[in-house]
Design an enzyme around this catalytic site. Structure first.
Site, PDB file in Angstrom:
ATOM      1  N   MET A 334       0.828  -1.208   0.000  1.00 55.97           N
ATOM      2  CA  MET A 334       0.000   0.000   0.000  1.00 55.97           C
ATOM      3  C   MET A 334       0.862   1.258   0.000  1.00 55.97           C
ATOM      4  O   MET A 334       0.657   2.175  -0.805  1.00 55.97           O
ATOM      5  CB  MET A 334      -0.920  -0.010   1.223  1.00 55.97           C
ATOM      6  CG  MET A 334      -1.986   1.063   1.201  1.00 55.97           C
ATOM      7  SD  MET A 334      -3.156   0.908  -0.169  1.00 55.97           S
ATOM      8  CE  MET A 334      -4.189  -0.421   0.430  1.00 55.97           C
ATOM      9  N   ASP A 353      10.679   3.054   6.107  1.00 56.85           N
ATOM     10  CA  ASP A 353      10.369   1.762   6.726  1.00 56.85           C
ATOM     11  C   ASP A 353      11.397   1.519   7.828  1.00 56.85           C
ATOM     12  O   ASP A 353      12.287   2.343   8.066  1.00 56.85           O
ATOM     13  CB  ASP A 353      10.370   0.631   5.695  1.00 56.85           C
ATOM     14  CG  ASP A 353       9.347  -0.449   6.053  1.00 56.85           C
ATOM     15  OD1 ASP A 353       9.437  -0.990   7.166  1.00 56.85           O
ATOM     16  OD2 ASP A 353       8.462  -0.741   5.228  1.00 56.85           O
ATOM     17  N   VAL A 410       1.053   1.521   7.933  1.00 56.48           N
ATOM     18  CA  VAL A 410       1.582   0.340   8.622  1.00 56.48           C
ATOM     19  C   VAL A 410       0.445  -0.642   8.892  1.00 56.48           C
ATOM     20  O   VAL A 410      -0.709  -0.398   8.543  1.00 56.48           O
ATOM     21  CB  VAL A 410       2.295   0.737   9.942  1.00 56.48           C
ATOM     22  CG1 VAL A 410       3.455   1.678   9.639  1.00 56.48           C
ATOM     23  CG2 VAL A 410       1.326   1.390  10.928  1.00 56.48           C
ATOM     24  N   GLU A 412      -2.582  -2.960  10.484  1.00 54.89           N
ATOM     25  CA  GLU A 412      -3.801  -2.563  11.198  1.00 54.89           C
ATOM     26  C   GLU A 412      -3.696  -2.935  12.679  1.00 54.89           C
ATOM     27  O   GLU A 412      -4.319  -3.900  13.144  1.00 54.89           O
ATOM     28  CB  GLU A 412      -5.026  -3.234  10.563  1.00 54.89           C
ATOM     29  CG  GLU A 412      -5.395  -2.709   9.193  1.00 54.89           C
ATOM     30  CD  GLU A 412      -6.057  -1.337   9.243  1.00 54.89           C
ATOM     31  OE1 GLU A 412      -7.289  -1.275   9.353  1.00 54.89           O
ATOM     32  OE2 GLU A 412      -5.339  -0.318   9.196  1.00 54.89           O
ATOM     33  N   LYS A 417       0.297   1.911  15.207  1.00 51.94           N
ATOM     34  CA  LYS A 417      -0.067   3.180  14.580  1.00 51.94           C
ATOM     35  C   LYS A 417       0.185   4.345  15.540  1.00 51.94           C
ATOM     36  O   LYS A 417       0.644   5.415  15.130  1.00 51.94           O
ATOM     37  CB  LYS A 417      -1.528   3.149  14.118  1.00 51.94           C
ATOM     38  CG  LYS A 417      -1.742   2.258  12.888  1.00 51.94           C
ATOM     39  CD  LYS A 417      -3.207   2.221  12.472  1.00 51.94           C
ATOM     40  CE  LYS A 417      -3.427   1.290  11.284  1.00 51.94           C
ATOM     41  NZ  LYS A 417      -2.866   1.789  10.028  1.00 51.94           N
ATOM     42  N   SER A 439      -8.222   0.986   7.137  1.00 54.16           N
ATOM     43  CA  SER A 439      -9.462   0.633   6.431  1.00 54.16           C
ATOM     44  C   SER A 439     -10.614   0.347   7.386  1.00 54.16           C
ATOM     45  O   SER A 439     -11.755   0.273   6.968  1.00 54.16           O
ATOM     46  CB  SER A 439      -9.233  -0.585   5.539  1.00 54.16           C
ATOM     47  OG  SER A 439      -8.779  -1.681   6.307  1.00 54.16           O
ATOM     48  N   HIS A 460      -8.021   6.754   3.230  1.00 56.48           N
ATOM     49  CA  HIS A 460      -8.156   5.327   2.938  1.00 56.48           C
ATOM     50  C   HIS A 460      -8.008   5.082   1.435  1.00 56.48           C
ATOM     51  O   HIS A 460      -8.917   5.372   0.648  1.00 56.48           O
ATOM     52  CB  HIS A 460      -9.521   4.835   3.444  1.00 56.48           C
ATOM     53  CG  HIS A 460      -9.788   3.392   3.170  1.00 56.48           C
ATOM     54  ND1 HIS A 460     -11.071   2.872   3.129  1.00 56.48           N
ATOM     55  CD2 HIS A 460      -8.955   2.342   2.916  1.00 56.48           C
ATOM     56  CE1 HIS A 460     -11.002   1.571   2.859  1.00 56.48           C
ATOM     57  NE2 HIS A 460      -9.736   1.243   2.730  1.00 56.48           N
TER      58      HIS A 460
END
Length: 714
Positions: A334, A353, A410, A412, A417, A439, A460
């Site tokens: 993503m 990252d 990152v 879910e 987060k 999401s 999103h």
């Protein structure tokens, strides 16, 4: 004046240059003016020929769809007469007795290309940005200016049908290869020079489907015209129409009337002369133009989408913003996709990252897409290098310094987060915005990790980012209008379609999309044949079956979300879809496509197929529902959830609901989106049906009295 007229060397030059519209379009103003100029040229004995061109970047972009939409609800006989009058202009043009050349300096689509087809010769400028074609089918229409009759007579039935049924837009060079244009010019001057020369060399130009009357010398429609490649009643025709009908029905499932109407126009029209063929096309044009499907496709997928693309949901009175430097946390699939589309728009991207190796791997995604673009001639090595130079892979937080916007992409996980938010947020410029590409996790909760929750928003994206056009922006309880405006401006800059929704579990798109998959799984638990479930979904107009989508999303992820919903009191353990998903994951170890075992089997190098073991764990009932009942359960369940979102204020506009449902998860465009669906089937009929479904299958279909009233007022 919208169209200019002048005479040079005894040739009338009619140049489109509309001031009342951003592009040259055929509408209530330009059509009469164009006709007036043509009549002037016909009547002038000094005029030996006509050149039709444009002074704008495009030739003619087509007919004004607002004009068509205005006529959608009119009496069909009135619209039929309008169509015949419109076609009479083109028919007179090609039989006027003077040579006519289309000097196509740019894009010529729909009615714009039908003008060209009515000319005796077509010269296109080799403009790399120009496209040519008859794409009306994409709006639920068919070419209504003689396109279904002239194009197959010009290039043959097979090629013409493929172009019209698919609504293909092609480059000038491709059009030359098809025979859609006669010549190509490198410059505008060369194009006009070639047009002049052709007119002087062909004073008695005539269309191949016409002939001179031997007695009067007048031009008339040719009888028994031979279509290039074979007539309707030839082996080519038989193959084309038999195969074409099957292909169209397989692709559209009968939900879209326009493609079949195009096939009928060509089949019937090519068996008579041009004068009798035009009324046949007009009859079919009126039929599809007044259809509910066309109204929805024009109203939502063209006009509505254009409105959304311009930022219809952007808060007013906020000055324009511009994201010049973007930070992305997480270089997975993503994050890598967001980096690519942002660099494509000229934005400086910092792709962070945990390790530089992981960040470089994320940039490899862009490297791969650039290489494909070079190989396919879509970009150049220089342009590709410039794009890649905009993406900086890093493992250092300090490299994010000065970002206007940072998007975390990152895993879910709330804790993760929160950690990356606290770490990266201080790197933003003054007034910078931090966004989460979650999401499902509510934004208001995630914003608690932010020092400035007013500048925290959900952005999103959908996968794959480079192909999916929608971006759902989620406003938390403390999100400011400024943050929303900046996010909308960013989405517009990367050429995506933004919708804005309020915070909720699953927001709008994930919450409503999940009802399609869960209802498919509930059908399986109820003993419905999985083949029927999958085919019903596709026949209803969904891109793929509900069980196949569940596998794609991953059953273990769906189970994780369901367990969180149960913990939060939003779901109970006796939910049918939950029970099936739990068994598939925990008892059978079938996670979906990710481990090549789900509702489907995924053989190495072979085509997936439904797992035969489903019948053992979810026996198929002796009595099966008819396909319409299964289609209703799958579609109505989605619509009911969207109505709840509207009622709860998650959705703020009907437009965002409709656009979001079509672009995010593929709700059938012919129905105009979830919130247009009740009107599509009839509001009272819809309300009666959801009540029956609720009584039969459960309260997940039940609407409150307030929600029923909302439906009546949609």
């Amino acid at each position: 004046m919208e169209i200019n007229y002048k005479v040079e060397n005894n040739v009338a030059i009619i140049s489109w240059n509309m001031t009342t519209s951003p592009m040259n379009v055929m509408n209530d103003i330009s059509i009469p003016e164009f006709e007036g100029h043509l009549e002037k040229a016909y009547a002038d004995s000094e005029v030996k020929g006509i050149i039709i061109t444009s002074e704008k970047n495009e030739f003619i972009a087509g007919a004004d769809v607002k004009m068509i939409l205005r006529n959608n609800s009119k009496d069909q006989s009135e619209m039929h007469q309008f169509s015949l009058n419109f076609n009479a202009i083109f028919r007179k043009l090609e039989t006027c007795g003077k040579p006519v050349v289309a000097a196509m300096n740019g894009t010529a689509l729909g009615g714009g290309y039908e003008v060209c087809l009515s000319c005796h010769y077509r010269i296109a400028l080799d403009n790399p940005k120009a496209v040519i074609g008859l794409p009306e089918v994409q709006l639920g229409l068919l070419p209504g200016g003689g396109g279904t009759q002239r194009l197959p007579r010009l290039i043959g039935m097979e090629a013409a049908l493929m172009l019209m049924v698919e609504g293909k837009r092609i480059s000038p060079k491709e059009a030359l290869g098809y025979g859609m244009v006669n010549d190509i010019a490198a410059t505008r001057e060369e194009m006009m020079e070639k047009a002049m020369k052709w007119i002087l060399a062909n004073p008695k130009a005539i269309q191949p489907w016409d002939e001179f009357d031997k007695k009067t010398g007048a031009i008339k429609a040719r009888e028994n015209f031979k279509v290039p490649g074979g007539n309707v009643q030839s082996p080519t025709g038989m193959r084309t129409f038999a195969g074409g009908t099957a292909m169209i029905m397989d692709k559209t499932k009968g939900n879209y009337p326009a493609p079949i109407a195009i096939l009928s126009c060509v089949y019937e029209g090519l068996q008579v002369n041009m004068d009798r063929a035009i009324p046949i096309e007009a009859r079919y044009f009126v039929k599809v133009a007044t259809s509910r499907e066309a109204k929805n496709l024009i109203g939502v997928m063209f006009l509505g989408k254009n409105e959304a693309d311009k930022g219809a949901s952007r808060p007013k009175d906020i000055p324009a913003t511009d994201v010049k430097k973007l930070g992305i946390l997480g270089a997975g699939f993503m994050g890598a996709g967001i980096a690519y589309v942002s660099a494509m728009a000229g934005i400086e991207v910092v792709l962070k990252d945990i390790t530089i190796e992981a960040a470089e791997k994320g940039k490899d995604y862009s490297r791969g897409l650039v290489q494909k673009g070079i190989e396919r001639g879509k970009t150049t090595a220089d342009k590709g290098e410039k794009l890649l130079n905009l993406i900086k892979p890093t493992a250092e937080v300090a490299d994010l310094q000065g970002c206007d916007l940072i998007i975390e992409a990152v895993f879910e996980n709330r804790e993760l987060k929160a950690t990356v938010t606290k770490e990266a947020e201080p790197m933003l410029v003054e007034g910078g915005v931090f966004a989460s590409n979650t999401s499902t996790i509510p934004i208001t909760g995630l914003a608690k990790a932010s020092a400035k929750p007013e500048n925290f928003i959900g952005i999103h994206f959908f996968s794959p980012v480079d192909k999916m056009m929608l971006v759902e922006l989620i406003r938390g309880k403390e999100t400011s209008d400024y943050a929303v405006a900046l996010a909308v401006d960013f989405v517009k800059k990367i050429r995506k379609t933004p919708i804005v929704v309020n915070d909720s579990r699953g927001f709008y798109t994930s919450r409503c999309f999940s009802t399609y998959t869960t209802e498919g799984i509930a059908l399986l638990k109820d003993g419905v044949d999985p083949v029927l479930i999958e085919n019903a979904g596709k026949n209803a107009g969904m891109p793929v079956g509900a069980l196949a989508v569940s596998d794609e999303v991953a059953l273990d992820l769906a189970l994780k979300i369901s367990k969180q919903s149960i913990a939060d009191g939003a779901l109970t353990e006796d939910d049918g879809a939950y029970q099936v998903t739990r068994m598939m994951v925990e008892d059978l170890g079938r996670f979906g496509k990710k481990n090549k075992k789900g509702f489907y089997e995924y053989p190495e190098g072979g085509k997936k197929y439904l797992w035969e073991g489903l019948a053992e764990y979810f026996p198929v009932s002796e009595t099966q529902p008819d396909v319409e009942e299964v289609k209703k359960r799958l579609l109505y369940r989605q619509v009911v959830e969207c109505i709840r979102c509207f009622d709860e204020g998650v959705l703020m506009t009907k437009l965002d609901g409709n656009i979001g449902s079509i672009l995010a998860w593929g709700f059938p465009p012919y129905a105009g989106g979830t919130l247009n669906f009740p009107e599509f089937v009839g509001k009272e009929a819809f309300l009666k049906e959801v009540e029956r479904l609720a009584d039969t299958y459960g309260d997940r279909f039940r609407l409150t009295e307030k929600q029923k009233e909302l439906v009546r007022n949609l």
